[in-house]
Design a protein around this motif. Sequence first.
Motif, PDB file in Angstrom:
ATOM      1  N   ILE A   1      45.690  50.666  34.737  1.00  0.00           N
ATOM      2  CA  ILE A   1      44.236  50.633  34.536  1.00  0.00           C
ATOM      3  C   ILE A   1      43.559  49.746  35.573  1.00  0.00           C
ATOM      4  O   ILE A   1      44.002  48.618  35.833  1.00  0.00           O
ATOM      5  N   THR A   2      42.493  50.249  36.180  1.00  0.00           N
ATOM      6  CA  THR A   2      41.607  49.435  37.020  1.00  0.00           C
ATOM      7  C   THR A   2      40.395  49.079  36.182  1.00  0.00           C
ATOM      8  O   THR A   2      39.813  49.958  35.533  1.00  0.00           O
ATOM      9  N   ASN A   3      40.043  47.816  36.152  1.00  0.00           N
ATOM     10  CA  ASN A   3      38.886  47.429  35.332  1.00  0.00           C
ATOM     11  C   ASN A   3      37.993  46.447  36.068  1.00  0.00           C
ATOM     12  O   ASN A   3      38.443  45.683  36.921  1.00  0.00           O
ATOM     13  N   HIS A   4      36.723  46.501  35.737  1.00  0.00           N
ATOM     14  CA  HIS A   4      35.716  45.608  36.317  1.00  0.00           C
ATOM     15  C   HIS A   4      34.995  44.898  35.170  1.00  0.00           C
ATOM     16  O   HIS A   4      34.349  45.550  34.341  1.00  0.00           O
ATOM     17  N   LEU A   5      35.142  43.582  35.111  1.00  0.00           N
ATOM     18  CA  LEU A   5      34.503  42.809  34.049  1.00  0.00           C
ATOM     19  C   LEU A   5      32.992  42.822  34.248  1.00  0.00           C
ATOM     20  O   LEU A   5      32.483  42.431  35.307  1.00  0.00           O
ATOM     21  N   LEU A   6      32.274  43.273  33.231  1.00  0.00           N
ATOM     22  CA  LEU A   6      30.814  43.362  33.319  1.00  0.00           C
ATOM     23  C   LEU A   6      30.118  42.207  32.616  1.00  0.00           C
ATOM     24  O   LEU A   6      29.076  41.734  33.075  1.00  0.00           O
TER      25      LEU A   6
END
Length: 298
Positions: A156-161
């Motif tokens: 999984i690639t994730n970007h903390l918002l």
Amino acid sequence: MNIKDLQYYQKLYQEKRYTKVADYFHVSQPAITAAIQRLEKELGTQLIIRDQSHHEIRFTESGRQFERHATQMLKELDIARQEIKTLKMEKVAIGLPPIIGNYYFPAISSMLAKEHLLQNINVYEDGSQSLFHKLLAGKIDMALLGAIHPLEDEQITNHLLARKKFKIIVSPKHPLATRKSVAFQELKDEPFIQLSDHFIHPLAFERLSKQALIHPPVIYRTNDIQIIKGMVAENVGISFFTEIAVSDYDPVMALPLSDPGQPEFLISLAYRSNHILTPLQQKLADVLTMWEQRMNGS
């Protein structure tokens, strides 16, 4: 390597009988035998030990190992088919937990409409835990997920918002309603009404319970946030929500926790690492990120 051969092999590993596999795929038994022989020849190893006297088959160590790879290859093929189908449809399948969806979607809908994205989105609602597994299985393209730890998964690639606080939710009639804040340890005898395990909230609740060395009673669980708010408003019990789940219009009070080291509700945009975002998906990701930056004043 023939895809049908992999499918026959996977089914044979499950059933352990050639006849059952042949019946399942509506082919002859020799066709299954030939498929296994092709795989063994291509891999240069024996996969199956045939016991003619007992009409049974056993799998070699190589055979057991290969079954894992065959299952993964077929899974990836299925995901690839779903992704290509999505590309043809020019739609983005995005997962939204109800709490995050209620927080994001109404506020961001005008921006999505302005960017001509609204008509190209299919929203799938479920808890963050369930959506994470749907994302891995390729059933959705991307998701906004809640978590109490940064998502660390090589798939999984994730970007903390955003980072949000958890709060204790009580009825205006409850003795705690006049308080400015509350320590979790004070709630050891309070009956809790909780979200189900599809959500991330039970994990945060468990962590706070361990930190405070208490085990508050949970008297009811449900997926429905509004039911919980209604029960809390009637003073049946108290609850535990991220701050974004409670508005000034709700008939309940939200109290900050005074505990040090308390968990946070982390909101991340996530998609599969081996998935190349389409222009449409990238545009949606950019809009979501831009909106959150505006809300944070960054």
